[in-house]
Write a protein that holds these residues in place. Structure first.
Motif, PDB file in Angstrom:
ATOM      1  N   LEU A 132     -14.232   4.749  11.273  1.00 49.01           N
ATOM      2  CA  LEU A 132     -13.675   5.261  10.026  1.00 49.01           C
ATOM      3  C   LEU A 132     -13.948   6.749   9.830  1.00 49.01           C
ATOM      4  O   LEU A 132     -13.862   7.251   8.719  1.00 49.01           O
ATOM      5  N   SER A 133     -14.279   7.449  10.917  1.00 46.22           N
ATOM      6  CA  SER A 133     -14.627   8.862  10.767  1.00 46.22           C
ATOM      7  C   SER A 133     -13.452   9.675  10.244  1.00 46.22           C
ATOM      8  O   SER A 133     -13.628  10.604   9.459  1.00 46.22           O
ATOM      9  N   SER A 165      -9.683  -0.457   1.950  1.00 44.15           N
ATOM     10  CA  SER A 165     -10.928  -1.203   1.741  1.00 44.15           C
ATOM     11  C   SER A 165     -11.015  -2.394   2.691  1.00 44.15           C
ATOM     12  O   SER A 165     -12.084  -2.717   3.202  1.00 44.15           O
ATOM     13  N   ALA A 199     -11.796  -0.965   6.074  1.00 46.52           N
ATOM     14  CA  ALA A 199     -13.181  -0.495   6.094  1.00 46.52           C
ATOM     15  C   ALA A 199     -14.162  -1.655   6.189  1.00 46.52           C
ATOM     16  O   ALA A 199     -15.190  -1.560   6.872  1.00 46.52           O
ATOM     17  N   GLN A 224     -15.123   9.675   6.979  1.00 46.92           N
ATOM     18  CA  GLN A 224     -16.489   9.155   6.930  1.00 46.92           C
ATOM     19  C   GLN A 224     -16.575   7.917   6.035  1.00 46.92           C
ATOM     20  O   GLN A 224     -17.526   7.731   5.291  1.00 46.92           O
ATOM     21  N   GLY A 225     -15.542   7.085   6.105  1.00 46.62           N
ATOM     22  CA  GLY A 225     -15.541   5.827   5.369  1.00 46.62           C
ATOM     23  C   GLY A 225     -15.156   5.924   3.912  1.00 46.62           C
ATOM     24  O   GLY A 225     -15.108   4.920   3.220  1.00 46.62           O
ATOM     25  N   ARG A 226     -14.843   7.133   3.436  1.00 51.51           N
ATOM     26  CA  ARG A 226     -14.481   7.319   2.029  1.00 51.51           C
ATOM     27  C   ARG A 226     -13.029   7.781   1.908  1.00 51.51           C
ATOM     28  O   ARG A 226     -12.543   8.563   2.718  1.00 51.51           O
ATOM     29  N   LEU A 251      -8.976   8.110   5.094  1.00 51.55           N
ATOM     30  CA  LEU A 251     -10.406   7.817   5.130  1.00 51.55           C
ATOM     31  C   LEU A 251     -11.130   8.868   5.963  1.00 51.55           C
ATOM     32  O   LEU A 251     -10.768   9.124   7.115  1.00 51.55           O
ATOM     33  N   SER A 309     -16.267  -0.738  12.113  1.00 46.72           N
ATOM     34  CA  SER A 309     -17.574  -0.099  12.172  1.00 46.72           C
ATOM     35  C   SER A 309     -17.484   1.289  11.557  1.00 46.72           C
ATOM     36  O   SER A 309     -16.396   1.847  11.403  1.00 46.72           O
ATOM     37  N   GLU A 310     -18.622   1.840  11.205  1.00 49.26           N
ATOM     38  CA  GLU A 310     -18.651   3.154  10.558  1.00 49.26           C
ATOM     39  C   GLU A 310     -18.017   4.225  11.441  1.00 49.26           C
ATOM     40  O   GLU A 310     -17.310   5.103  10.963  1.00 49.26           O
TER      41      GLU A 310
END
Length: 225
Positions: A48-49, A37, A40, A67-69, A65, A44-45
């Protein structure tokens, strides 16, 4: 569950709520997920791919992680890479896991008794002239490279980010680890960029704060019509 503390099914949330004697809501989060977290919140987005976060401490935790999740797995236990067996028999799970071989236990003899472990590990960054420490670092590099090799083959991450108190020592072994990866990865795999999170040993705490911030400012989902 915390194997290093011999905890099984300990109700930490109730214990903390009782000890605080407060009406404040207590939330529990895995420390590696908290580190993710923090990373993240700071990236940038596009960064975090597909990133593998590894928290290096007494044990080793991780968060993958995409796609940021965080990929949590079927039961919310995804990322327990510290329990990865680094041997050819199941019974070696008691003695040859990734975290046993690559956690900070081997560096404790080089830390003064009254010095907090994170500070002691930080002092080892510049310590020179110790053949025993050099040997420990070499063993650590071999264990890290073996673990990273397995994880790269399984997950094929775009990048690996290291955090936790032990991560400060990684620059001392980075060339050795990355050379071993390059020599042993199956053809077609590339050595992923490996970096140390800028938060140092505070990454999990910063990430926990980021999670709380997100929960405070999350907008409720609107019902569909």
């Amino acid at each position: 569950s915390a194997p290093w503390l011999s905890w099984r099914d300990v109700d930490v949330m109730s214990a903390m709520s009782d000890a605080m004697q407060s009406s404040l809501k207590v939330q529990i989060c895995n420390d590696a997920v908290a580190l993710a977290s923090a990373v993240a919140a700071d990236a940038s987005e596009n960064d975090l791919s597909d990133v593998l976060l590894l928290l290096l401490a007494q044990g080793i935790g991780s968060a993958h992680l995409r796609q940021g999740r965080v990929v949590e797995g079927a039961h919310g236990l995804g990322g327990e890479v510290g329990h990865m067996v680094m041997g050819g028999q199941p019974g070696m799970a008691a003695t040859h896991t990734f975290e046993i071989l690559a956690g900070y236990q081997k560096f404790l003899p080089f830390i003064e008794h009254d010095v907090p472990i994170p500070e002691g590990l930080a002092k080892l960054v510049t310590l020179e002239g110790s053949s025993a420490l050099d040997e420990a670092l070499n063993e650590w590099a071999l264990a890290l490279a073996t673990g990273f090799l397995n994880l790269t083959h399984i997950l094929d991450p775009k990048a690996i980010v290291l955090g936790g108190p032990l991560a400060v020592l990684y620059p001392r072994v980075s060339k050795r680890v990355e050379s071993l990866l390059s020599e042993n990865l199956v053809h077609g795999f590339n050595v992923p960029p490996i970096s140390v999170a800028r938060f140092g040993g505070d990454g999990a705490a910063i990430g926990a704060a980021a999670l709380l911030r997100e929960s405070l400012f999350d907008l409720p989902e609107l019902p569909t019509v």
